[in-house]
Scaffold this active site. Structure first.
Site, PDB file in Angstrom:
ATOM      1  CG  HIS A  58      -1.747   1.177   1.421  1.00  0.00           C
ATOM      2  ND1 HIS A  58      -3.125   1.141   1.342  1.00  0.00           N
ATOM      3  CD2 HIS A  58      -1.443   2.476   1.704  1.00  0.00           C
ATOM      4  CE1 HIS A  58      -3.617   2.344   1.556  1.00  0.00           C
ATOM      5  NE2 HIS A  58      -2.612   3.174   1.782  1.00  0.00           N
ATOM      6  CD  GLU A  59       1.811   3.491   3.844  1.00  0.00           C
ATOM      7  OE1 GLU A  59       1.870   4.469   3.064  1.00  0.00           O
ATOM      8  OE2 GLU A  59       1.048   3.459   4.816  1.00  0.00           O
ATOM      9  CG  HIS A  62       0.315   6.002  -0.960  1.00  0.00           C
ATOM     10  ND1 HIS A  62      -0.759   6.601  -1.584  1.00  0.00           N
ATOM     11  CD2 HIS A  62      -0.183   5.393   0.148  1.00  0.00           C
ATOM     12  CE1 HIS A  62      -1.857   6.365  -0.890  1.00  0.00           C
ATOM     13  NE2 HIS A  62      -1.539   5.625   0.155  1.00  0.00           N
TER      14      HIS A  62
END
Length: 268
Positions: A58-59, A62
């Protein structure tokens, strides 16, 4: 060393992340093998490690999207290594989400990586950076539920089905919560570039409390019930029954004792 050079120098996959993936693989095999004496512990370790892997991805999503959108400092910060300890808010990004899974069985979103937004031009790019994280949760949910919606469960042990179902539930809850247009969450980051400067300035002071507000609202029984009804409806659309995800949660909480009802379902 220039920022660009530092960015190029910190893109190798972290041994920490590889170690977590190894734990996921080994405990996933243990869940598949269904050793009765350690079934609950195996489910706990498998789901927790897989959840941490999804948080790292997820990170990373980004960060990778920000890098290609113009923030060349991302690599120097270590975000492209998938190391969970490299994130600016390791407590919010990793520790608290894992704690909420253990205590509440809910995939609570974590904190985002630090992105130098002034380096990025274009509102669509800003929105895409914010959306990239929860979209990985959506993809993770699709992968976890693939055996269910593809009707390919023949030969898949019941315990492994339960673990996948619960992991999918966590991904769906994380995606929904992340996409809420609440200050401090990714959903607000998607729409923020399209808001007026006056609205953004007014919202900025409350952004740090958005996640806490969502968590508090989930304690309201009516809202909690409506939220999980929606989650269950999505899972049913992906072929996962409430029984399967519920049994996954029961096995995950192995310290609460054996669930004979779910165990009977495995034997069948």
């Amino acid at each position: 060393m220039s920022a660009a050079a530092r960015a190029r120098g910190q893109r190798g996959i972290s041994p920490v992340f590889l170690g977590i993936v190894a734990v996921m693989a080994v405990t996933g095999w243990a869940v598949w093998a269904d050793f009765a004496a350690t079934a609950g512990l195996a489910v706990f370790l498998f789901v927790t490690s897989a959840w941490i892997v999804s948080l790292c991805l997820h990170e990373y999503a980004h960060a990778r999207t920000a890098l290609h959108s113009g923030d060349i400092t991302i690599g120097a910060k270590g975000y492209l290594t998938l190391n969970p300890f490299a994130y600016t808010h390791a407590l919010l990004s990793i520790v608290l989400p894992v704690l909420f899974v253990i205590l509440g069985g809910i995939g609570l979103p974590g904190g985002a990586v630090f992105i130098e937004r002034q380096r990025i031009r274009g509102r669509w790019r800003h929105s895409l950076i914010s959306a990239a994280g929860p979209l990985t949760n959506v993809l993770f949910a699709v992968v976890c539920t693939a055996p269910f919606w593809l009707d390919a469960l023949d030969g898949v042990p019941g315990l492994f089905q339960y673990a996948l179902a619960f992991l999918a539930l966590l991904q769906v809850t994380a995606a929904i919560l992340n996409f809420l247009p609440v200050p401090g969450l990714d959903g607000y980051g998607v729409i923020e570039p399209w808001l007026s400067a006056r609205v953004r300035r007014a919202v900025e002071p409350i952004a740090p409390f958005g996640l806490l507000a969502v968590f508090a609202l989930l304690f309201i029984p009516e809202l909690n019930r409506a939220f999980f009804d929606g989650v269950d409806a999505i899972l049913r659309g992906l072929g996962v029954s409430e029984f399967q995800s519920g049994c996954g949660l029961e096995y995950y909480r192995f310290w609460e004792g054996e669930n004979t009802f779910c165990a009977a379902g495995i034997e069948q």
